[in-house]
Design a protein around this motif. Structure first.
Motif, PDB file in Angstrom:
ATOM      1  N   ASP A 128       0.719  -1.250  -0.031  1.00  0.00           N
ATOM      2  CA  ASP A 128       0.186   0.026   0.047  1.00  0.00           C
ATOM      3  C   ASP A 128       0.989   1.294   0.050  1.00  0.00           C
ATOM      4  O   ASP A 128       2.056   1.385   0.460  1.00  0.00           O
ATOM      5  CB  ASP A 128      -0.864  -0.085   1.280  1.00  0.00           C
ATOM      6  CG  ASP A 128      -1.946   0.875   1.136  1.00  0.00           C
ATOM      7  OD1 ASP A 128      -2.196   1.455  -0.148  1.00  0.00           O
ATOM      8  OD2 ASP A 128      -2.948   1.129   1.993  1.00  0.00           O
ATOM      9  N   MET A 129       0.379   2.303  -0.678  1.00  0.00           N
ATOM     10  CA  MET A 129       1.060   3.540  -0.654  1.00  0.00           C
ATOM     11  C   MET A 129       0.031   4.725  -0.655  1.00  0.00           C
ATOM     12  O   MET A 129      -1.113   4.829  -1.220  1.00  0.00           O
ATOM     13  CB  MET A 129       2.299   3.711  -1.807  1.00  0.00           C
ATOM     14  CG  MET A 129       1.551   3.683  -3.082  1.00  0.00           C
ATOM     15  SD  MET A 129       1.357   1.701  -3.774  1.00  0.00           S
ATOM     16  CE  MET A 129       1.240   2.377  -5.381  1.00  0.00           C
ATOM     17  N   HIS A 130       0.123   5.899   0.046  1.00  0.00           N
ATOM     18  CA  HIS A 130      -0.701   6.944   0.129  1.00  0.00           C
ATOM     19  C   HIS A 130       0.195   8.309   0.056  1.00  0.00           C
ATOM     20  O   HIS A 130       1.298   8.188   0.074  1.00  0.00           O
ATOM     21  CB  HIS A 130      -1.468   6.721   1.316  1.00  0.00           C
ATOM     22  CG  HIS A 130      -2.095   5.670   1.673  1.00  0.00           C
ATOM     23  ND1 HIS A 130      -3.432   5.789   1.156  1.00  0.00           N
ATOM     24  CD2 HIS A 130      -1.977   4.667   2.400  1.00  0.00           C
ATOM     25  CE1 HIS A 130      -4.056   4.459   1.512  1.00  0.00           C
ATOM     26  NE2 HIS A 130      -3.271   3.844   2.421  1.00  0.00           N
ATOM     27  N   LYS A 131      -0.540   9.220  -0.503  1.00  0.00           N
ATOM     28  CA  LYS A 131      -0.273  10.596  -0.503  1.00  0.00           C
ATOM     29  C   LYS A 131      -0.902  11.365   0.495  1.00  0.00           C
ATOM     30  O   LYS A 131      -2.103  11.712   0.206  1.00  0.00           O
ATOM     31  CB  LYS A 131      -0.265  11.163  -2.097  1.00  0.00           C
ATOM     32  CG  LYS A 131       0.137  12.612  -2.114  1.00  0.00           C
ATOM     33  CD  LYS A 131      -0.068  13.061  -3.705  1.00  0.00           C
ATOM     34  CE  LYS A 131       0.683  14.336  -3.765  1.00  0.00           C
ATOM     35  NZ  LYS A 131       0.425  15.001  -4.967  1.00  0.00           N
ATOM     36  N   PHE A 135       3.578  17.471   1.540  1.00  0.00           N
ATOM     37  CA  PHE A 135       2.813  16.008   1.379  1.00  0.00           C
ATOM     38  C   PHE A 135       4.030  15.052   1.946  1.00  0.00           C
ATOM     39  O   PHE A 135       5.070  15.460   2.183  1.00  0.00           O
ATOM     40  CB  PHE A 135       2.573  15.513  -0.197  1.00  0.00           C
ATOM     41  CG  PHE A 135       1.809  16.526  -0.733  1.00  0.00           C
ATOM     42  CD1 PHE A 135       0.103  16.206  -0.501  1.00  0.00           C
ATOM     43  CD2 PHE A 135       2.146  17.633  -1.783  1.00  0.00           C
ATOM     44  CE1 PHE A 135      -0.399  17.293  -1.393  1.00  0.00           C
ATOM     45  CE2 PHE A 135       1.082  18.375  -2.181  1.00  0.00           C
ATOM     46  CZ  PHE A 135      -0.052  18.257  -2.021  1.00  0.00           C
ATOM     47  N   GLU A 136       3.502  13.853   2.375  1.00  0.00           N
ATOM     48  CA  GLU A 136       4.124  12.864   2.911  1.00  0.00           C
ATOM     49  C   GLU A 136       3.754  11.538   2.156  1.00  0.00           C
ATOM     50  O   GLU A 136       2.429  11.645   1.755  1.00  0.00           O
ATOM     51  CB  GLU A 136       4.442  12.569   4.523  1.00  0.00           C
ATOM     52  CG  GLU A 136       3.114  12.387   5.093  1.00  0.00           C
ATOM     53  CD  GLU A 136       3.222  12.060   6.693  1.00  0.00           C
ATOM     54  OE1 GLU A 136       4.292  12.368   6.957  1.00  0.00           O
ATOM     55  OE2 GLU A 136       2.221  11.666   7.085  1.00  0.00           O
ATOM     56  N   TYR A 137       4.421  10.503   2.024  1.00  0.00           N
ATOM     57  CA  TYR A 137       4.048   9.545   1.255  1.00  0.00           C
ATOM     58  C   TYR A 137       4.432   8.042   2.094  1.00  0.00           C
ATOM     59  O   TYR A 137       5.417   7.613   2.005  1.00  0.00           O
ATOM     60  CB  TYR A 137       5.057   9.137   0.094  1.00  0.00           C
ATOM     61  CG  TYR A 137       4.695  10.382  -0.790  1.00  0.00           C
ATOM     62  CD1 TYR A 137       3.587  10.193  -2.049  1.00  0.00           C
ATOM     63  CD2 TYR A 137       5.311  11.640  -0.940  1.00  0.00           C
ATOM     64  CE1 TYR A 137       3.532  11.394  -2.909  1.00  0.00           C
ATOM     65  CE2 TYR A 137       4.962  12.835  -1.696  1.00  0.00           C
ATOM     66  CZ  TYR A 137       4.125  12.789  -2.517  1.00  0.00           C
ATOM     67  OH  TYR A 137       3.823  13.702  -3.514  1.00  0.00           O
ATOM     68  N   PRO A 138       3.460   7.890   3.054  1.00  0.00           N
ATOM     69  CA  PRO A 138       3.555   6.521   3.924  1.00  0.00           C
ATOM     70  C   PRO A 138       3.677   5.207   2.738  1.00  0.00           C
ATOM     71  O   PRO A 138       2.695   5.269   1.850  1.00  0.00           O
ATOM     72  CB  PRO A 138       2.372   6.765   4.706  1.00  0.00           C
ATOM     73  CG  PRO A 138       1.274   7.389   4.443  1.00  0.00           C
ATOM     74  CD  PRO A 138       2.283   8.381   3.301  1.00  0.00           C
TER      75      PRO A 138
END
Length: 479
Positions: A347-350, A358-361
């Motif tokens: 999974d990845m999110h913005k 922004f951060e990208y977990p």
């Protein structure tokens, strides 16, 4: 786990009765003009050269023997005979912008050459000193990770093959070559036992010394003292023949090792290209310093020693990172040991934190059993696309490890990846130019020597804080 791979390979070699390849790519740079140096020392005289055989790869040896190396004039004559060969070779490499590469049979022979280099630099003969200086380049490079200047044939072969014998036994070049190319129709252990009868290091066999060589040297010295020229020449020729019978097989075995490693079966390894460039730069720097009159000291100053430690540490990190990116066997071993994270992107999110911020977990899973991860660790992809992540949490769920992380570099790239993509992550890419920056920083820090390296001891600085009545109880409360 990586050690298990080595054990399995050795068991397979034992079952087959011959060595098995453990890599598909070449693990060492092989210079087409590689220079083979085979030397024998006299028993009890570790810093002597009783016989020497030298030559380029693919060439017959040039052999020189001194009847009794304990005679200083005779020993120095042999060393002076060697000097032009190495001066010509080094000059050619310097002109071509490459580096010299010396091959010896084993780690014992490597140590012998290194010891000679250290001793010869401080003799009273200028030509012998010069030879010691030239050998010192290879000797000082030998402990540096990834160096390609002084190569032991046994170490190079062990990086490509696993045998069915103990690792210490692999230091005998003859037995190692027997495992790699065993004679057909003969028991492997019988063949190895026969190969081990032939010395392959810097020493001759003790039985040979006591029963053949020592009597011949004694008779030579008796004839020399009696000024019997004919008898002296006879015994000198006898010693030459005895030592040639020992040194020629060692030289030939070293040639054979290089030929095996030069075969087309070994695939190219891009990790070796920067190592060759670094070696050429180190050689040019060494020769430039000698041409400017800088002498090699007997002992390094604290500052010079600190610089060498930094250089070696940097070399270890760069070589490891380079091999993980270009050498498939090194990558797989690192995956098995847990130093490389092979994970699937789940999974990845913005996530928007503020305007244009922004951060990208991301979340990854891995089925590796022995991962070495903790929060705060940074990992970089070893292949395309280039990105780095910072670990925030690691959780074990059944047979899988779930890794949560934040993308540090390559934030736009991560959103273009599809879920299910498998990534190999490990240390940062090699920074070959980082050593110069570290040297500059250390130079500023070491402008004034720290008190640990001076005769001045700083004064005491007692604390003004109140001391507790019960010191032990105060320490226990901190836990």
């Amino acid at each position: 786990m990586a050690e298990y791979l080595n054990v399995v390979a050795r068991i397979r070699a034992l079952q087959r009765g011959e060595a098995v390849p453990i890599v598909a790519q070449r693990q060492v740079v092989i210079q087409p003009h590689a220079f083979i140096v085979t030397m024998l020392s006299m028993a009890g005289e570790d810093t002597s050269v009783h016989a020497v055989a030298i030559g380029r790869f693919g060439e017959a040896p040039t052999i020189k023997v001194v009847a009794d190396p304990r005679r200083r004039d005779d020993q120095y004559a042999l060393l002076r005979w060697l000097l032009p060969h190495f001066e010509t070779y080094y000059s050619q490499c310097l002109t071509e912008g490459t580096f010299p590469q010396l091959w010896v049979s084993s780690e014992g022979a490597l140590g012998h050459l290194d010891t000679l280099a250290d001793r010869l630099r401080f003799t009273d003969d200028p030509e012998v000193q010069r030879l010691g200086v030239l050998w010192t380049y290879a000797g000082e490079r030998s402990p540096v990770a990834g160096q390609q200047a002084l190569i032991s044939a046994t170490a190079a072969l062990r990086a490509h093959y696993a045998t069915g014998q103990q690792e210490a036994e692999d230091e005998h070049l003859g037995s190692l070559l027997t495992w790699i190319d065993p004679p057909r129709g003969r028991d492997i252990f019988t063949a190895v036992a026969m190969a081990e009868d032939q010395p392959m290091g810097a020493k001759t066999d003790p039985w040979f010394d006591a029963n053949e060589l020592q009597p011949a040297v004694e008779l030579f010295n008796q004839a020399r003292k009696a000024e019997d020229g004919a008898s002296k020449n006879f015994h000198e020729t006898r010693i030459q023949q005895l030592l040639e019978g020992v040194i020629r097989p060692i030289y030939s075995a070293t040639q054979r090792a290089i030929a095996i490693l030069s075969a087309s079966r070994w695939q190219p390894n891009s990790a070796l290209d920067p190592l060759a460039e670094q070696e050429a730069a180190a050689f040019a720097q060494f020769m430039d310093a000698r041409s400017q009159g800088y002498h090699l000291p007997y002992r390094d100053s604290p500052k010079a020693a600190a610089f060498k430690i930094v250089a070696r540490e940097r070399a270890v990190a760069n070589v490891e990172a380079g091999y993980l990116r270009h050498d498939r066997a090194a990558r797989e071993k690192a995956v098995e040991s847990g130093t490389v994270l092979r994970a699937t992107l789940v999974d990845m999110h913005k996530v928007k934190l503020a305007s244009w911020v922004f951060e990208y977990p991301v979340v990854l899973t891995s089925h590796q059993d022995s991962l070495h991860l903790r929060a705060g660790d940074e990992f970089w992809t070893l292949d395309e696309p280039k990105l780095s992540i910072r670990i925030t949490a690691v959780e074990r769920r059944g047979p899988f490890s779930w890794v949560s992380a934040m993308v540090e570099d390559g934030r736009r790239t991560i959103m273009r990846l599809e879920k299910g993509t498998v990534l190999d992550l490990g240390p940062k890419a090699p920074d070959w130019g980082g050593q110069a920056r570290e040297f500059q920083q250390m130079g500023l820090r070491l402008t004034n020597s720290p008190w640990t390296h001076s005769d001045t001891v700083p004064g005491s600085a007692p604390s003004n804080r109140l001391r507790p009545n019960d010191l032990l109880a105060a320490v226990e409360r901190l836990v």
